[in-house]
Design a protein around this motif. Structure first.
Motif, PDB file in Angstrom:
ATOM      1  N   GLU A  79      35.897  30.147  59.278  1.00 19.92           N
ATOM      2  CA  GLU A  79      34.836  29.513  60.055  1.00 19.92           C
ATOM      3  C   GLU A  79      33.491  30.097  59.629  1.00 19.92           C
ATOM      4  OE1 GLU A  79      33.631  28.360  64.642  1.00 19.92           O
ATOM      5  OE2 GLU A  79      35.185  29.853  64.282  1.00 19.92           O
ATOM      6  N   LEU A  94      39.445  32.373  60.484  1.00 20.81           N
ATOM      7  CA  LEU A  94      39.516  31.618  61.733  1.00 20.81           C
ATOM      8  C   LEU A  94      40.476  32.315  62.693  1.00 20.81           C
ATOM      9  CD1 LEU A  94      38.527  28.990  63.060  1.00 20.81           C
ATOM     10  CD2 LEU A  94      40.515  27.851  62.113  1.00 20.81           C
ATOM     11  N   ARG A 123      34.464  24.543  59.802  1.00 21.78           N
ATOM     12  CA  ARG A 123      35.728  25.209  59.469  1.00 21.78           C
ATOM     13  C   ARG A 123      36.299  24.564  58.209  1.00 21.78           C
ATOM     14  NH1 ARG A 123      38.286  25.331  65.618  1.00 21.78           N
ATOM     15  NH2 ARG A 123      36.739  26.791  66.465  1.00 21.78           N
ATOM     16  N   GLY A 146      35.150  21.528  62.897  1.00 19.94           N
ATOM     17  CA  GLY A 146      34.228  22.563  63.348  1.00 19.94           C
ATOM     18  C   GLY A 146      34.229  22.638  64.851  1.00 19.94           C
TER      19      GLY A 146
END
Length: 710
Positions: A79, A94, A123, A146
């Motif tokens: 991310e 993430l 992401r 995202g």
């Protein structure tokens, strides 16, 4: 050994993806394949099928396998959480938990030309390469979404919102009673609502901004998309309205000197004026700058708002100024024939353009003429100073060439609008010697300002530009190496090395793309009270002094000079000086925000103009080569778009990264970076600025269609 069911019973059914998602979300720890297999009683025969399921979840970002001790896996969902000093995205794994310790830092490599850059909250599934010290280099394999946006900007169409951001393709639904009176075709701001997992997510419209397609709608979109402050507080407006002209007391009288302003035809403010005369074998120069510090005092409502904005933002149809119009287009605009307060730099240079002395002061001036770059280039000389100005410019140019600065030829695009706001065309701005003349005068004054503040032992908000990072240098080495050009080792690279490379490729078809690649390979300039020099200009110290009407950093330099030279009571306050590190970061961020919004507007205007030419064929060059297709840039106006792989002739396409080429095994077709092509415009979306092209190479003439344009 994996657990088998007792009594010869059949093994349990393989868990569904939803069951795996729920189990992974509920687990406080990051689980591996063995943990999952044990929990669900997976047999050895079922493990290959489990691996397939977990790979699918990994691609979605729902499953992150635990890393090998001390190392992240080669493929990992990450991310984006911010940017490095060069403006490149930084990411972390993430779902990383605080108890796992400090998250490894991942430097995401630039996206392919024409692809939307990664932004905080995005992401992606990334391919990682360790670069030591717990840091990694990441390359995007695919985007996996995202974080939910806190607000949605889009166009309302009968119960749905079409996003204006290319990165957010999914539409939003507007439940009954949540439209806020919006009508179809209106630009709206909305906020997400709690809603279902399947289908379009619901949103509530909270503000109506105008109708798409109306004059100024493009810049309005960009203002809201980038969060640019547009409305001045009433108190700041009152302070600006109460402003009056300056008196001669405490100022030098420059009214008899024929200073002139030189700006573009569409300039909206005039904050710098220049004058020169021959002095022996050298030159005496004056650079006079609007005295913004006289009107914008530390701690005032005007100052607070100017700090928040950081800088003015320029769109083709409007400007969002740092200061209210009463100042930006009034008392701080050096209009011809009107008396204005100024801070000035008096510079003396020798015949080679080297500075032999400088002096700063506070004055009152009267501009002798408002010239445009085109008029200056054509020979207009109402103040009788043209010969001296160009003589001083040639001397400064010699000094610049001796330093070996980096000069990139990246033509700026000019959007031509009708009085009604309709796009008539987009064309490159011609770069003239008159542009360079003003640039050289401003650079000389900026250098002198930094030197003067160091002499006075005053805080200085430097304009700094670091040398390229090792990662970027390595990328440039590989890119330039494909053209037979080598760069010295990292600590021995200087701007002149890039200048020499660009000179070698001056007449090559790839030259424009090489200029862009060299630009992308540089660090981004920023503002800081810590001086590291300016790599691109090859200067040991540099500050921005010349545009306080539109840059807050310049206003701070003016205040520091006023305090150091005891030129008045409105100099730099101690509280401001203490905040210099934070202010430097803030105005750097507002500058980048403005640049992104201005770029965004030009792209949308270009898409609006090109939408009138769907099906036509344009001369273009290939500006990007990726596994999923090509990017092309139209020669005439700089419009860029994607050529999807599926639009190329049916073939097995192979990417040669070293040659920046895509080759077909059966057709023998090859597409390489910089190659001239004919491209037919297939789609243009003014709402997002996106464009899709199809190439004519290898396509039967009957299917090409459209009218050719050069």
């Amino acid at each position: 050994m994996p657990r088998r069911p007792a009594g010869g019973e059949p093994p349990p059914a393989l868990p569904t993806k939803d069951a795996l998602r729920r189990f992974l979300r509920a687990s406080p720890d990051r689980l591996g394949k063995n943990d999952i297999a044990r929990h669900f009683g997976i047999t050895a025969e079922q493990r290959p099928a489990l691996r397939v399921l977990l790979r699918a979840l990994e691609a979605e970002g729902a499953f992150t396998p635990p890393p090998r001790p001390g190392r992240l896996p080669e493929m990992l969902p990450v991310e984006v959480f911010g940017t490095d000093p060069d403006g490149e995205p930084l990411a972390r794994p993430l779902g990383w938990k605080a108890e796992q310790g400090r998250a490894p830092l991942i430097y995401m490599q630039p996206e392919a030309t024409g692809q939307t850059a990664l932004a905080p909250g995005d992401r992606v599934l990334a391919r990682l390469k360790s670069i030591g010290g717990g840091k990694y280099e990441g390359r995007t394999v695919k985007r996996i979404g995202g974080a939910a946006p806190s607000r949605i900007l889009g166009v309302y169409e009968s119960g749905r919102i079409i996003p204006t951001d290319r990165r957010h393709k999914a539409e939003w639904s507007v439940p009954p009673g949540e439209a806020g009176g919006a009508e179809p075709g209106e630009i709206v701001l909305a906020e997400p609502l709690p809603g279902r997992a399947l289908g379009p997510k619901p949103a509530r419209i909270v503000e109506r901004l105008g109708r798409m397609g109306e004059p100024r709608s493009v810049s309005l979109l960009c203002i809201h998309a980038h969060g640019i402050p547009e409305v001045f507080p009433a108190e700041a407006l009152r302070e600006a309205e109460h402003a009056r002209g300056v008196s001669l007391q405490g100022r030098e009288d420059l009214r008899a000197i024929p200073l002139v302003t030189i700006d573009g035809e569409d300039a909206r403010d005039f904050d710098d004026a220049v004058w020169a005369e021959a002095e022996g074998s050298g030159w005496r120069l004056l650079v006079a700058i609007a005295d913004v510090a006289h009107y914008v005092r530390p701690g005032s409502a005007l100052d607070r708002e100017a700090w928040a904005r950081g800088n003015s933002v320029y769109f083709p149809d409007r400007v969002v100024p740092m200061l209210p119009e009463a100042l930006s287009n009034g008392w701080c605009s050096l209009k011809p024939g009107e008396e204005r307060g100024c801070l000035f730099a008096e510079l003396r240079i020798d015949a080679g353009g080297r500075k032999t002395g400088h002096r700063f002061g506070r004055g009152i001036m009267r501009s002798a003429a408002r010239l445009t770059y085109e008029a200056m280039e054509a020979g207009e000389d109402p103040a009788g100073t043209r010969a001296a100005l160009y003589g001083a410019f040639q001397a400064l140019l010699r000094a610049r060439e001796a330093r070996g600065t980096l000069e990139l030829e990246l033509p700026e695009r000019r959007v031509l609008l009708s009085p009604e706001g309709r796009v008539l065309g987009v064309e490159p701005r011609t770069r003239l010697d008159s542009h360079r003349l003003i640039e050289e005068f401003m650079v000389a004054a900026n250098v002198a300002a930094a030197e003067e503040l160091e002499r006075l032992v005053q805080p200085c908000m430097y304009r700094v530009h670091d040398r390229p990072s090792e990662q970027k240098l390595e990328g440039l080495r590989q890119f330039l190496g494909s053209f037979g050009i080598t760069l010295p080792p990292g600590d021995q690279v200087y701007p002149r090395n890039f200048a020499q490379a660009l000179e070698k490729l001056r007449d090559a078809p790839e030259a424009p793309l090489v200029h862009e690649a060299v630009l992308r390979g540089q660090s981004q300039a920023e503002y800081s009270p810590e001086n590291i020099g300016h790599f691109g200009l090859a200067l040991p110290r540099y500050a921005h002094f010349t545009s306080p009407i539109r840059r807050y950093a310049d206003l701070l330099v003016h205040r520091a000079l006023i305090r150091g030279l005891k030129l008045g009571p409105d100099g730099l306050a101690e509280s401001e000086a203490a905040r210099f590190p934070d202010t430097g970061e803030h105005v750097t961020a507002t500058e980048r925000r403005a640049a992104a919004a201005e770029r965004d507007a030009v792209e949308r205007y270009l898409a609006s103009y090109m939408s009138q030419h769907i099906g036509e064929v344009f001369d273009a060059r290939i500006s990007g080569v990726t596994r999923f297709g090509l990017f092309v840039t139209v020669t005439a106006n700089g419009a860029s778009g994607i050529v999807p792989l599926r639009s190329l002739p049916d073939d097995r396409w192979t990417l040669d990264e070293a040659r920046h080429a895509l080759s077909g095994q059966r057709t023998g077709l090859s597409f390489a970076l910089g190659q001239k092509v004919e491209a037919r415009l297939a789609e243009a979306a003014p709402l997002t600025g996106g464009m899709v092209f199809h190439l004519l190479q290898g396509i039967p003439p009957r299917s090409a269609g459209g009218r050719r344009r050069g």
